[in-house]
Scaffold this motif. Structure first.
Motif, mmCIF file in Angstrom:
data_model
loop_
_atom_site.group_PDB
_atom_site.id
_atom_site.type_symbol
_atom_site.label_atom_id
_atom_site.label_comp_id
_atom_site.label_asym_id
_atom_site.label_seq_id
_atom_site.Cartn_x
_atom_site.Cartn_y
_atom_site.Cartn_z
ATOM 1 N N ILE A 250 0.815 -1.210 0.000
ATOM 2 C CA ILE A 250 0.000 0.000 0.000
ATOM 3 C C ILE A 250 0.852 1.264 0.000
ATOM 4 C CG2 ILE A 250 -1.799 1.269 1.238
ATOM 5 C CD1 ILE A 250 -2.711 -1.341 -0.071
ATOM 6 N N ALA A 251 1.984 1.234 0.658
ATOM 7 C CA ALA A 251 2.841 2.433 0.745
ATOM 8 C C ALA A 251 4.286 2.075 0.421
ATOM 9 C CB ALA A 251 2.731 3.049 2.131
ATOM 10 N N PRO A 252 4.573 1.663 -0.823
ATOM 11 C CA PRO A 252 5.935 1.233 -1.175
ATOM 12 C C PRO A 252 6.981 2.340 -1.091
ATOM 13 C CG PRO A 252 4.562 1.436 -3.143
ATOM 14 C CD PRO A 252 3.640 1.562 -1.963
ATOM 15 N N LYS A 253 6.538 3.596 -1.015
ATOM 16 C CA LYS A 253 7.499 4.692 -0.870
ATOM 17 C C LYS A 253 8.159 4.678 0.503
ATOM 18 C CE LYS A 253 5.573 7.976 -4.223
ATOM 19 N NZ LYS A 253 5.011 9.340 -4.414
ATOM 20 N N TYR A 254 7.531 3.989 1.451
ATOM 21 C CA TYR A 254 8.134 3.862 2.769
ATOM 22 C C TYR A 254 9.182 2.769 2.721
ATOM 23 C CZ TYR A 254 5.906 7.063 5.985
ATOM 24 O OH TYR A 254 5.550 8.193 6.678
ATOM 25 N N GLN A 255 10.424 3.172 2.868
ATOM 26 C CA GLN A 255 11.546 2.250 2.767
ATOM 27 C C GLN A 255 12.505 2.469 3.932
ATOM 28 O OE1 GLN A 255 13.220 2.870 -1.140
ATOM 29 N NE2 GLN A 255 11.292 2.404 -2.184
ATOM 30 N N LYS A 256 13.484 1.629 3.994
ATOM 31 C CA LYS A 256 14.481 1.703 5.070
ATOM 32 C C LYS A 256 15.115 3.090 5.112
ATOM 33 C CE LYS A 256 18.593 -0.845 6.642
ATOM 34 N NZ LYS A 256 19.479 -2.010 6.324
ATOM 35 N N THR A 257 15.150 3.669 6.308
ATOM 36 C CA THR A 257 15.743 4.995 6.470
ATOM 37 C C THR A 257 17.225 4.953 6.110
ATOM 38 O OG1 THR A 257 14.185 5.441 8.274
ATOM 39 C CG2 THR A 257 16.105 6.891 8.080
ATOM 40 N N PRO A 258 17.685 5.839 5.207
ATOM 41 C CA PRO A 258 19.077 5.800 4.754
ATOM 42 C C PRO A 258 20.077 5.997 5.893
ATOM 43 C CG PRO A 258 17.737 7.216 3.343
ATOM 44 C CD PRO A 258 16.899 6.894 4.544
ATOM 45 N N LYS A 259 21.250 5.460 5.695
ATOM 46 C CA LYS A 259 22.297 5.511 6.716
ATOM 47 C C LYS A 259 22.690 6.939 7.041
ATOM 48 C CE LYS A 259 26.798 3.499 7.884
ATOM 49 N NZ LYS A 259 27.884 2.592 7.429
ATOM 50 N N SER A 265 28.161 7.192 14.624
ATOM 51 C CA SER A 265 28.448 6.200 15.657
ATOM 52 C C SER A 265 27.320 5.159 15.814
ATOM 53 C CB SER A 265 28.666 6.892 17.008
ATOM 54 O OG SER A 265 27.520 7.659 17.372
ATOM 55 N N TYR A 266 26.179 5.366 15.116
ATOM 56 C CA TYR A 266 25.039 4.452 15.284
ATOM 57 C C TYR A 266 25.308 3.141 14.558
ATOM 58 C CZ TYR A 266 20.179 3.025 15.960
ATOM 59 O OH TYR A 266 19.046 2.362 16.350
ATOM 60 N N ASP A 267 24.959 2.030 15.177
ATOM 61 C CA ASP A 267 25.158 0.706 14.578
ATOM 62 C C ASP A 267 24.047 0.458 13.546
ATOM 63 O OD1 ASP A 267 25.694 -1.862 13.878
ATOM 64 O OD2 ASP A 267 25.555 -2.716 15.897
ATOM 65 N N TYR A 268 24.332 0.830 12.304
ATOM 66 C CA TYR A 268 23.323 0.745 11.235
ATOM 67 C C TYR A 268 22.985 -0.710 10.882
ATOM 68 C CZ TYR A 268 20.839 2.087 6.950
ATOM 69 O OH TYR A 268 19.881 2.284 5.977
ATOM 70 N N SER A 269 23.815 -1.637 11.290
ATOM 71 C CA SER A 269 23.552 -3.042 10.979
ATOM 72 C C SER A 269 22.292 -3.551 11.684
ATOM 73 C CB SER A 269 24.747 -3.917 11.377
ATOM 74 O OG SER A 269 24.909 -3.934 12.784
ATOM 75 N N LYS A 270 21.858 -2.838 12.715
ATOM 76 C CA LYS A 270 20.656 -3.242 13.439
ATOM 77 C C LYS A 270 19.383 -2.605 12.878
ATOM 78 C CE LYS A 270 22.905 -4.311 17.842
ATOM 79 N NZ LYS A 270 22.919 -4.070 19.310
ATOM 80 N N VAL A 271 19.550 -1.736 11.888
ATOM 81 C CA VAL A 271 18.397 -1.071 11.280
ATOM 82 C C VAL A 271 17.787 -1.985 10.223
ATOM 83 C CG1 VAL A 271 17.624 0.933 9.942
ATOM 84 C CG2 VAL A 271 19.383 1.201 11.713
ATOM 85 N N THR A 272 16.467 -2.095 10.221
ATOM 86 C CA THR A 272 15.783 -2.967 9.279
ATOM 87 C C THR A 272 14.488 -2.318 8.790
ATOM 88 O OG1 THR A 272 14.808 -5.166 8.959
ATOM 89 C CG2 THR A 272 14.532 -4.160 11.119
ATOM 90 N N ASP A 273 14.043 -2.737 7.624
ATOM 91 C CA ASP A 273 12.727 -2.335 7.131
ATOM 92 C C ASP A 273 11.777 -3.529 7.123
ATOM 93 O OD1 ASP A 273 13.896 -3.764 5.105
ATOM 94 O OD2 ASP A 273 13.486 -2.309 3.523
ATOM 95 N N GLN A 274 12.174 -4.592 7.799
ATOM 96 C CA GLN A 274 11.363 -5.810 7.873
ATOM 97 C C GLN A 274 10.561 -5.809 9.174
ATOM 98 O OE1 GLN A 274 11.326 -7.988 5.149
ATOM 99 N NE2 GLN A 274 12.507 -6.247 4.353
ATOM 100 N N PHE A 275 9.289 -5.514 9.060
ATOM 101 C CA PHE A 275 8.431 -5.454 10.245
ATOM 102 C C PHE A 275 8.378 -6.795 10.963
ATOM 103 C CE2 PHE A 275 4.298 -5.493 12.443
ATOM 104 C CZ PHE A 275 4.382 -4.306 13.157
ATOM 105 N N SER A 276 8.579 -7.867 10.230
ATOM 106 C CA SER A 276 8.549 -9.202 10.833
ATOM 107 C C SER A 276 9.585 -9.354 11.939
ATOM 108 C CB SER A 276 8.785 -10.271 9.764
ATOM 109 O OG SER A 276 10.038 -10.072 9.118
ATOM 110 N N GLN A 277 10.658 -8.554 11.884
ATOM 111 C CA GLN A 277 11.702 -8.662 12.892
ATOM 112 C C GLN A 277 11.329 -7.997 14.216
ATOM 113 O OE1 GLN A 277 15.761 -7.974 11.670
ATOM 114 N NE2 GLN A 277 15.317 -8.505 9.541
ATOM 115 N N VAL A 278 10.273 -7.187 14.209
ATOM 116 C CA VAL A 278 9.831 -6.562 15.454
ATOM 117 C C VAL A 278 8.426 -7.027 15.839
ATOM 118 C CG1 VAL A 278 11.270 -4.528 15.111
ATOM 119 C CG2 VAL A 278 8.912 -4.517 14.267
ATOM 120 N N ARG A 279 7.781 -7.749 14.944
ATOM 121 C CA ARG A 279 6.427 -8.246 15.201
ATOM 122 C C ARG A 279 6.431 -9.190 16.409
ATOM 123 N NH1 ARG A 279 3.064 -12.064 10.926
ATOM 124 N NH2 ARG A 279 0.939 -11.487 11.594
#
Length: 423
Positions: A250-259, A265-279
């Protein structure tokens, strides 16, 4: 769908207006003319066209008194025999034996063919089909969707994908949709093969009428010729089942926030756009009134109509509802574990997100008709929660206007950062 000759039907079935033999009507023209004479099927009847077609193709005929009896129930033996005559339906690769002991003689051949074509699985029964019993809609959904898996293996995958989905039917939200039928009902709804009634229920226990069967024959033929991926509703149901959200559809423009939007200093490896990982994971909250989990997240674009409209639109949104500045509706299913006590306002402070906020539920008429769990179901005087573990749906807004907050951020206690932005 190609017309084919019908066999294995007794004279009794013919006289009672059941499934017809190939000698019942002389030609397609005569068949169409015959249906126009049914006293109880006027041209304004909602299924008149489908009934005409079903009679023309030899699936039904009228009764001796000149009626069709469109509201009369169809037995399992009758429906199995009809499904066995779908000429475009291939045989299943794995064949089960017809070991039912209660099939009337006239229906044995038809039931065996329906089994061979994959509509009915004897292994799901205990030796008896209850062949003379009226076919209920839940079982009808099971038979038809099993048939689709024979036509295209992707339908089999779809039936698996919707196991954990949100089904847009009242029985789902009231806990009355049996798990054994949930997947079939979801696929039937997602393909448009079947629909909910005016009371918003699918009606799994309602009997299937002759008129409905006439319509379903035509719908099944159309669905069977369509790839599962071509049904947006089914795609949404599968996405929610697998990931917990329909955001990417429905909203494909919503994507992973760019690095570059994060500190170096933020650990970008923990950033995800997969809702299943927080569900269904415990989330970090701003305040500590309750432990918070999100079960599902539904997005609805209120500005479009027709086939591109979300399958969830009728559940949450009224036709008159509108938004400003291009926002979409955002509905999240919260699962809270209140530590001591908590008010409604304090619930709104848990995440402080315009898109995912536990403060309030929709007040639409649709939401009420579908009996979706509302925050008010759990509140007492002064807005104080009366239960420790409420599960309800909330309403927020998904923004696209860059002058508003477009970022959606959820962090699990394990450190996974679901972080998406409108790009």
């Amino acid at each position: 769908m190609r017309k084919m000759m019908i066999s294995g039907v007794t004279v009794l079935a013919l006289l009672t207006g059941g499934i017809v033999g190939f000698g019942g009507l002389g030609s397609s023209v005569e068949a169409a003319q015959a249906t126009t004479k049914f006293k109880d099927v006027p041209a304004t009847h909602w299924a008149s066209s489908a009934i005409n077609s079903a009679v023309e193709q030899g699936y039904f005929k009228g009764y001796a008194d000149g009626t069709f009896k469109p509201s009369s129930p169809v037995t399992k033996a009758e429906m199995a025999s009809i499904l066995g005559r779908l000429s475009d339906q291939p045989n299943a690769s794995t064949q089960e034996q017809n070991n039912f002991t209660d099939i009337p003689e006239w229906a044995k051949s038809g039931v065996s063919i329906a089994i061979a074509k994959g509509f009915i699985s004897p292994s799901n029964y205990k030796g008896k089909l209850d062949a003379q019993g009226a076919l209920q809609r839940g079982e009808m959904a099971t038979w038809l969707t099993q048939g689709l898996t024979v036509v295209d293996p992707e339908y089999k995958q779809a039936l698996s994908d919707v196991t954990n989905t949100v089904v847009p039917a009242k029985e789902y939200f009231t806990g009355k949709l049996a798990s054994a039928q949930k997947n079939a009902v979801a696929v039937a709804l997602g393909t448009g093969l079947m629909s909910v009634a005016n009371d918003k229920t699918f009606g799994v226990d309602r009997t299937t009428t002759r008129a409905e069967v006439a319509v379903l024959i035509a719908r099944y033929a159309a669905v069977a010729k369509t790839k599962p991926a071509d049904f947006q509703g089914l795609n949404e149901l599968r996405a929610v089942g697998l990931t917990g959200t329909n955001l990417s559809i429905i909203a494909p423009k919503y994507q992973k926030t760019p690095k570059n939007k994060f500190f170096d200093s933020y650990d970008y490896s923990k950033v995800t756009d997969q809702f299943s990982q927080v569900r269904n994971k415990e989330l970090v909250t701003v305040t500590s009134y309750a432990d918070v989990k999100l079960k599902n997240w539904i997005i609805i674009n209120p500005y479009i109509t027709g086939s591109k409209r979300s399958i969830y639109y009728p559940v949450f949104v009224d036709e008159k509802d509108t938004l400003l500045r291009g926002s979409y509706y955002s509905f999240a299913e919260f699962d809270l574990n209140i530590k001591n006590s908590m008010t409604q306002l304090q619930a709104g402070s848990l995440l402080q997100s315009p898109s995912i906020n536990a403060l309030k539920s929709p007040n639409s008429e649709s939401f009420s008709k579908y009996s979706v769990p509302h925050i008010n179901d759990f509140l007492g005087s002064k807005g104080l929660f009366q239960v420790k573990n409420p599960t309800y749906w909330s309403m927020g807004l998904l923004h696209f206007d860059t002058e508003l907050t477009t970022q959606v951020k959820l962090i699990t206690k394990e450190g996974i950062d679901f972080n998406v932005t409108s790009n």
